[in-house]
Design a protein around this motif. Structure first.
Motif, mmCIF file in Angstrom:
data_model
loop_
_atom_site.group_PDB
_atom_site.id
_atom_site.type_symbol
_atom_site.label_atom_id
_atom_site.label_comp_id
_atom_site.label_asym_id
_atom_site.label_seq_id
_atom_site.Cartn_x
_atom_site.Cartn_y
_atom_site.Cartn_z
ATOM 1 N N LYS A 13 -21.672 74.363 22.269
ATOM 2 C CA LYS A 13 -21.324 75.737 21.917
ATOM 3 C C LYS A 13 -22.409 76.546 22.471
ATOM 4 O O LYS A 13 -22.169 77.730 23.246
ATOM 5 C CB LYS A 13 -21.110 75.978 20.474
ATOM 6 C CG LYS A 13 -19.955 75.185 19.944
ATOM 7 C CD LYS A 13 -19.761 75.821 18.455
ATOM 8 C CE LYS A 13 -20.953 75.525 17.645
ATOM 9 N NZ LYS A 13 -20.681 75.778 16.175
ATOM 10 N N ASP A 14 -23.725 76.396 22.326
ATOM 11 C CA ASP A 14 -24.888 77.204 22.828
ATOM 12 C C ASP A 14 -24.691 77.288 24.388
ATOM 13 O O ASP A 14 -24.909 78.454 24.800
ATOM 14 C CB ASP A 14 -25.980 76.531 22.322
ATOM 15 C CG ASP A 14 -27.301 77.377 22.906
ATOM 16 O OD1 ASP A 14 -27.428 78.342 22.590
ATOM 17 O OD2 ASP A 14 -27.888 76.793 23.865
ATOM 18 N N TRP A 15 -24.492 76.060 25.079
ATOM 19 C CA TRP A 15 -24.558 76.359 26.303
ATOM 20 C C TRP A 15 -23.398 76.981 27.216
ATOM 21 O O TRP A 15 -23.549 77.857 28.094
ATOM 22 C CB TRP A 15 -24.400 74.733 26.937
ATOM 23 C CG TRP A 15 -24.564 74.627 28.437
ATOM 24 C CD1 TRP A 15 -25.872 74.651 29.231
ATOM 25 C CD2 TRP A 15 -23.526 74.416 29.390
ATOM 26 N NE1 TRP A 15 -25.635 74.557 30.615
ATOM 27 C CE2 TRP A 15 -24.174 74.103 30.750
ATOM 28 C CE3 TRP A 15 -22.240 74.325 29.311
ATOM 29 C CZ2 TRP A 15 -23.447 73.913 31.962
ATOM 30 C CZ3 TRP A 15 -21.309 74.165 30.526
ATOM 31 C CH2 TRP A 15 -21.934 74.030 31.962
ATOM 32 N N VAL A 16 -22.166 76.993 26.546
ATOM 33 C CA VAL A 16 -21.052 77.505 27.089
ATOM 34 C C VAL A 16 -21.161 78.955 26.672
ATOM 35 O O VAL A 16 -20.787 79.933 27.569
ATOM 36 C CB VAL A 16 -19.784 76.986 26.360
ATOM 37 C CG1 VAL A 16 -18.489 78.058 26.377
ATOM 38 C CG2 VAL A 16 -19.318 75.788 26.772
ATOM 39 N N SER A 17 -21.788 79.377 25.336
ATOM 40 C CA SER A 17 -21.596 80.984 25.066
ATOM 41 C C SER A 17 -22.564 81.498 25.847
ATOM 42 O O SER A 17 -22.523 82.714 26.075
ATOM 43 C CB SER A 17 -22.056 80.653 23.614
ATOM 44 O OG SER A 17 -20.773 80.365 22.597
ATOM 45 N N ASN A 18 -24.000 80.876 25.744
ATOM 46 C CA ASN A 18 -25.240 81.552 26.449
ATOM 47 C C ASN A 18 -25.341 81.389 28.005
ATOM 48 O O ASN A 18 -26.172 82.222 28.516
ATOM 49 C CB ASN A 18 -26.459 81.258 25.573
ATOM 50 C CG ASN A 18 -26.340 81.696 24.017
ATOM 51 O OD1 ASN A 18 -25.702 82.665 23.738
ATOM 52 N ND2 ASN A 18 -26.584 80.720 23.139
ATOM 53 N N LYS A 19 -25.005 80.327 28.466
ATOM 54 C CA LYS A 19 -25.349 80.196 29.801
ATOM 55 C C LYS A 19 -23.780 80.151 30.810
ATOM 56 O O LYS A 19 -23.751 80.778 31.851
ATOM 57 C CB LYS A 19 -25.998 78.686 30.121
ATOM 58 C CG LYS A 19 -27.487 78.833 29.510
ATOM 59 C CD LYS A 19 -27.880 77.414 29.433
ATOM 60 C CE LYS A 19 -29.398 77.306 28.700
ATOM 61 N NZ LYS A 19 -30.007 76.028 28.857
ATOM 62 N N PHE A 20 -22.985 79.141 30.359
ATOM 63 C CA PHE A 20 -22.119 78.829 31.355
ATOM 64 C C PHE A 20 -20.902 80.171 31.428
ATOM 65 O O PHE A 20 -20.883 80.650 32.653
ATOM 66 C CB PHE A 20 -21.201 77.726 30.989
ATOM 67 C CG PHE A 20 -19.973 77.453 31.950
ATOM 68 C CD1 PHE A 20 -19.967 77.000 33.149
ATOM 69 C CD2 PHE A 20 -18.508 77.775 31.345
ATOM 70 C CE1 PHE A 20 -18.883 76.498 33.986
ATOM 71 C CE2 PHE A 20 -17.507 77.563 32.281
ATOM 72 C CZ PHE A 20 -17.610 77.199 33.497
#
Length: 201
Positions: free
Chosen positions: A35-42
């Motif tokens: 969730k963090d990677w999708v929301s903040n990076k990808f």
């Protein structure tokens, strides 16, 4: 049904009840790191090049329509009408793939619905996992490998990889079939899994 400019029949109109509502359904496991990677990076990195690619494809409205599932849906919840409609009314599935993805009944519902519609409408993005586990589940669908960017920031290599992915996804959006009310929406039964099993993958 037109796409708003009369050039093709892939159902891109903005107002028709039987039209697509989203270009992309972004499908991912709700594990905290994903969730963090999708929301903040990808997701924030993907949106701008994807918009540019849609404009190059002459798809209107030019603002990309990407459905990102709400974070508060968890396995065991009732399949909400909103999520079911978003799945049905999206053109392409972008799946953030990991071992957790393929043991989530929610994620597998989304994958199966698009696989039954047409495997060519799925774009797997590898986030984490060994080839020995992921490849049998994904093949023969071509994937984008982002596993090297799991712990990295928005490096030049990451941005370039997202740019390439945006072009691939936009091309699939442009080639999407006309919307049909017969598109499948599948809900799979819960898949029991233990944390111990996941840690070995």
């Amino acid at each position: 049904m037109g796409n708003g400019n009369g050039n093709n029949g892939n159902g891109n109109g903005a107002n028709g009840q039987n039209d697509y509502r989203y270009d992309v359904f972004l499908s991912y496991s709700f594990k905290p790191d994903v969730k963090d990677w999708v929301s903040n990076k990808f997701h924030p990195t993907f949106m701008s090049p994807f918009e540019n690619e849609l404009i190059q494809c002459q798809l209107y409205p030019p603002a990309p329509r990407v459905y990102v599932a709400p974070h508060d849906i968890v396995p065991g919840d009732v399949w909400t009408q909103e999520l079911e409609a978003a799945l049905k009314y999206s053109k392409v599935l972008v799946a953030i793939c990991s071992p957790a993805y393929f043991v989530s009944n929610w994620c597998m519902s989304e994958w199966k619905a698009f696989h039954d519609r047409g495997p060519e409408l799925i774009v797997p993005v590898l986030y984490y996992g060994k080839d020995s586990y992921l490849m049998p589940l994904i093949n023969p669908i071509q994937y984008a490998d982002f596993r090297n960017f799991k712990n990295g920031g928005r490096t030049v290599s990451f941005v370039n990889a997202v740019d390439d992915l945006a072009a691939t996804v936009a091309a699939k959006v442009a080639a999407a079939p006309a919307f049909s009310n017969s598109f499948p929406a599948v809900l799979l039964p819960p898949i029991p899994v233990t944390n111990t099993a996941l840690s070995t993958l």
